[in-house]
Design a protein around this motif. Sequence first.
Motif, PDB file in Angstrom:
ATOM      1  N   GLN A 179      84.517 -65.129  43.555  1.00 51.86           N
ATOM      2  CA  GLN A 179      83.605 -66.157  44.036  1.00 51.86           C
ATOM      3  C   GLN A 179      82.567 -66.451  42.965  1.00 51.86           C
ATOM      4  OE1 GLN A 179      81.984 -65.161  47.910  1.00 51.86           O
ATOM      5  NE2 GLN A 179      83.769 -63.911  48.384  1.00 51.86           N
ATOM      6  N   GLU A 180      82.193 -67.732  42.879  1.00 50.93           N
ATOM      7  CA  GLU A 180      81.101 -68.090  41.977  1.00 50.93           C
ATOM      8  C   GLU A 180      80.287 -69.209  42.594  1.00 50.93           C
ATOM      9  OE1 GLU A 180      82.040 -70.520  38.367  1.00 50.93           O
ATOM     10  OE2 GLU A 180      84.088 -69.878  38.815  1.00 50.93           O
ATOM     11  N   ARG A 181      79.065 -69.334  42.111  1.00 56.98           N
ATOM     12  CA  ARG A 181      78.175 -70.388  42.602  1.00 56.98           C
ATOM     13  C   ARG A 181      78.366 -71.624  41.734  1.00 56.98           C
ATOM     14  NH1 ARG A 181      75.844 -68.920  47.359  1.00 56.98           N
ATOM     15  NH2 ARG A 181      74.587 -70.784  47.193  1.00 56.98           N
ATOM     16  N   ILE A 182      78.467 -72.768  42.410  1.00 58.73           N
ATOM     17  CA  ILE A 182      78.570 -74.042  41.696  1.00 58.73           C
ATOM     18  C   ILE A 182      77.581 -75.036  42.294  1.00 58.73           C
ATOM     19  CG2 ILE A 182      80.985 -73.716  41.036  1.00 58.73           C
ATOM     20  CD1 ILE A 182      81.717 -75.702  43.309  1.00 58.73           C
ATOM     21  N   ASP A 183      77.250 -76.052  41.538  1.00 57.57           N
ATOM     22  CA  ASP A 183      76.318 -77.089  41.972  1.00 57.57           C
ATOM     23  C   ASP A 183      77.022 -78.016  42.960  1.00 57.57           C
ATOM     24  OD1 ASP A 183      74.550 -79.232  42.239  1.00 57.57           O
ATOM     25  OD2 ASP A 183      73.987 -79.210  40.122  1.00 57.57           O
ATOM     26  N   SER A 184      76.529 -78.079  44.186  1.00 55.60           N
ATOM     27  CA  SER A 184      77.180 -78.906  45.210  1.00 55.60           C
ATOM     28  C   SER A 184      77.098 -80.390  44.886  1.00 55.60           C
ATOM     29  CB  SER A 184      76.570 -78.634  46.589  1.00 55.60           C
ATOM     30  OG  SER A 184      75.236 -79.075  46.640  1.00 55.60           O
ATOM     31  N   ARG A 185      76.166 -80.781  44.029  1.00 54.68           N
ATOM     32  CA  ARG A 185      76.038 -82.197  43.665  1.00 54.68           C
ATOM     33  C   ARG A 185      77.141 -82.632  42.708  1.00 54.68           C
ATOM     34  NH1 ARG A 185      69.846 -80.951  42.438  1.00 54.68           N
ATOM     35  NH2 ARG A 185      71.041 -79.250  41.492  1.00 54.68           N
ATOM     36  N   LYS A 186      77.834 -81.650  42.093  1.00 50.68           N
ATOM     37  CA  LYS A 186      78.938 -81.965  41.180  1.00 50.68           C
ATOM     38  C   LYS A 186      80.273 -81.477  41.746  1.00 50.68           C
ATOM     39  CE  LYS A 186      75.998 -81.449  37.097  1.00 50.68           C
ATOM     40  NZ  LYS A 186      75.759 -80.658  35.881  1.00 50.68           N
ATOM     41  N   ILE A 187      80.316 -81.321  43.049  1.00 48.53           N
ATOM     42  CA  ILE A 187      81.445 -80.635  43.666  1.00 48.53           C
ATOM     43  C   ILE A 187      82.777 -81.360  43.476  1.00 48.53           C
ATOM     44  CG2 ILE A 187      81.363 -81.537  46.048  1.00 48.53           C
ATOM     45  CD1 ILE A 187      81.432 -78.455  46.817  1.00 48.53           C
ATOM     46  N   THR A 188      82.796 -82.680  43.587  1.00 47.73           N
ATOM     47  CA  THR A 188      84.071 -83.392  43.433  1.00 47.73           C
ATOM     48  C   THR A 188      84.578 -83.296  41.997  1.00 47.73           C
ATOM     49  OG1 THR A 188      82.910 -85.488  43.155  1.00 47.73           O
ATOM     50  CG2 THR A 188      83.727 -84.987  45.356  1.00 47.73           C
ATOM     51  N   GLU A 189      83.694 -83.366  41.043  1.00 44.63           N
ATOM     52  CA  GLU A 189      84.088 -83.240  39.634  1.00 44.63           C
ATOM     53  C   GLU A 189      84.635 -81.840  39.348  1.00 44.63           C
ATOM     54  OE1 GLU A 189      81.876 -82.973  35.298  1.00 44.63           O
ATOM     55  OE2 GLU A 189      80.827 -83.962  36.942  1.00 44.63           O
ATOM     56  N   ILE A 190      83.943 -80.821  39.854  1.00 42.83           N
ATOM     57  CA  ILE A 190      84.372 -79.432  39.628  1.00 42.83           C
ATOM     58  C   ILE A 190      85.732 -79.169  40.270  1.00 42.83           C
ATOM     59  CG2 ILE A 190      83.830 -77.022  40.178  1.00 42.83           C
ATOM     60  CD1 ILE A 190      80.812 -77.869  39.870  1.00 42.83           C
ATOM     61  N   ILE A 191      85.896 -79.607  41.522  1.00 46.78           N
ATOM     62  CA  ILE A 191      87.165 -79.374  42.218  1.00 46.78           C
ATOM     63  C   ILE A 191      88.293 -80.147  41.538  1.00 46.78           C
ATOM     64  CG2 ILE A 191      88.416 -79.772  44.381  1.00 46.78           C
ATOM     65  CD1 ILE A 191      85.761 -79.110  45.813  1.00 46.78           C
ATOM     66  N   HIS A 192      88.009 -81.371  41.130  1.00 47.94           N
ATOM     67  CA  HIS A 192      89.015 -82.169  40.411  1.00 47.94           C
ATOM     68  C   HIS A 192      89.528 -81.401  39.185  1.00 47.94           C
ATOM     69  CE1 HIS A 192      90.975 -85.707  38.720  1.00 47.94           C
ATOM     70  NE2 HIS A 192      90.396 -85.400  37.567  1.00 47.94           N
ATOM     71  N   ASN A 193      88.601 -80.846  38.411  1.00 45.15           N
ATOM     72  CA  ASN A 193      88.995 -80.087  37.213  1.00 45.15           C
ATOM     73  C   ASN A 193      89.768 -78.824  37.557  1.00 45.15           C
ATOM     74  OD1 ASN A 193      87.853 -81.978  35.507  1.00 45.15           O
ATOM     75  ND2 ASN A 193      85.871 -80.948  35.453  1.00 45.15           N
ATOM     76  N   LEU A 194      89.348 -78.132  38.625  1.00 46.42           N
ATOM     77  CA  LEU A 194      90.052 -76.918  39.039  1.00 46.42           C
ATOM     78  C   LEU A 194      91.473 -77.211  39.505  1.00 46.42           C
ATOM     79  CD1 LEU A 194      87.216 -75.100  41.023  1.00 46.42           C
ATOM     80  CD2 LEU A 194      88.277 -74.305  38.906  1.00 46.42           C
ATOM     81  N   LEU A 195      91.646 -78.298  40.242  1.00 49.66           N
ATOM     82  CA  LEU A 195      92.971 -78.640  40.747  1.00 49.66           C
ATOM     83  C   LEU A 195      93.914 -79.110  39.636  1.00 49.66           C
ATOM     84  CD1 LEU A 195      92.045 -80.406  44.096  1.00 49.66           C
ATOM     85  CD2 LEU A 195      93.140 -78.182  43.835  1.00 49.66           C
ATOM     86  N   LEU A 196      93.364 -79.636  38.561  1.00 40.50           N
ATOM     87  CA  LEU A 196      94.195 -80.100  37.451  1.00 40.50           C
ATOM     88  C   LEU A 196      94.433 -79.025  36.408  1.00 40.50           C
ATOM     89  CD1 LEU A 196      92.963 -83.742  36.834  1.00 40.50           C
ATOM     90  CD2 LEU A 196      95.052 -82.980  37.962  1.00 40.50           C
ATOM     91  N   SER A 197      93.701 -77.889  36.511  1.00 37.80           N
ATOM     92  CA  SER A 197      93.874 -76.828  35.526  1.00 37.80           C
ATOM     93  C   SER A 197      95.255 -76.190  35.677  1.00 37.80           C
ATOM     94  CB  SER A 197      92.777 -75.781  35.646  1.00 37.80           C
ATOM     95  OG  SER A 197      92.879 -75.110  36.883  1.00 37.80           O
ATOM     96  N   GLU A 198      95.735 -75.568  34.629  1.00 39.98           N
ATOM     97  CA  GLU A 198      97.060 -74.922  34.535  1.00 39.98           C
ATOM     98  C   GLU A 198      98.099 -75.967  34.328  1.00 39.98           C
ATOM     99  OE1 GLU A 198      97.835 -72.040  37.612  1.00 39.98           O
ATOM    100  OE2 GLU A 198      95.846 -71.240  37.421  1.00 39.98           O
TER     101      GLU A 198
END
Length: 198
Positions: A179-198
């Motif tokens: 688990q890690e803390r992320i900025d909720s104001r950038k949540i869509t950008e962060i999730i987008h990058n995580l889903l495209l990783s690998e």
Amino acid sequence: MQELEGIAARGDFDLRRHQEYSGKSMEYFDPETNEKYIPHVVEPSAGVDRIALALLCSAYREEWVPGEKISGDVIPVIEGKDPPTGYETRIVLRFHKRIAPVKIAVFPLLKNKPKLVNKSREIFNEIKAYWPSFWDATGAIGRRYRRQDEIGTPFCITVDFQTLEDNTVTIRDRDTMKQERIDSRKITEIIHNLLLSE
């Protein structure tokens, strides 16, 4: 055991019989050899249900994971054995992130705290506009994680009291359980990058 693909080598039987009963020629003329022949038919059969079965079988895992009071590595379950002391069994579908039916789950830490629920709903509504998402406010947070593991959700987001102070949320990775803390104001950008990783 289920069949994943059926391949029937029919020879020329089907076309020969069709020619016999329809009166229409099913012959093929080969211009290179100047020969006529009835082609042989190979009939493959691989339906969507078979592909889904293969994906489920490939993704399904049973693991022993450390309980809340100990630390340690994830251990594959040994058939017929009990988990080591302090470990519990976790069932998880390790779908690749791109094919997981649900991409993100959002939880308020507590369902009886309106500020947490409202903030969670706000984040959930933002996320579900982009990806298949799941809302869950029932039961202990650990049980909610396990339910999402069982359906193969790659990421879980928890809104807690710190969220109300600094706009960060906890994001949990299904495979590592980190688990890690992320900025909720950038949540869509962060999730987008995580889903495209690998």
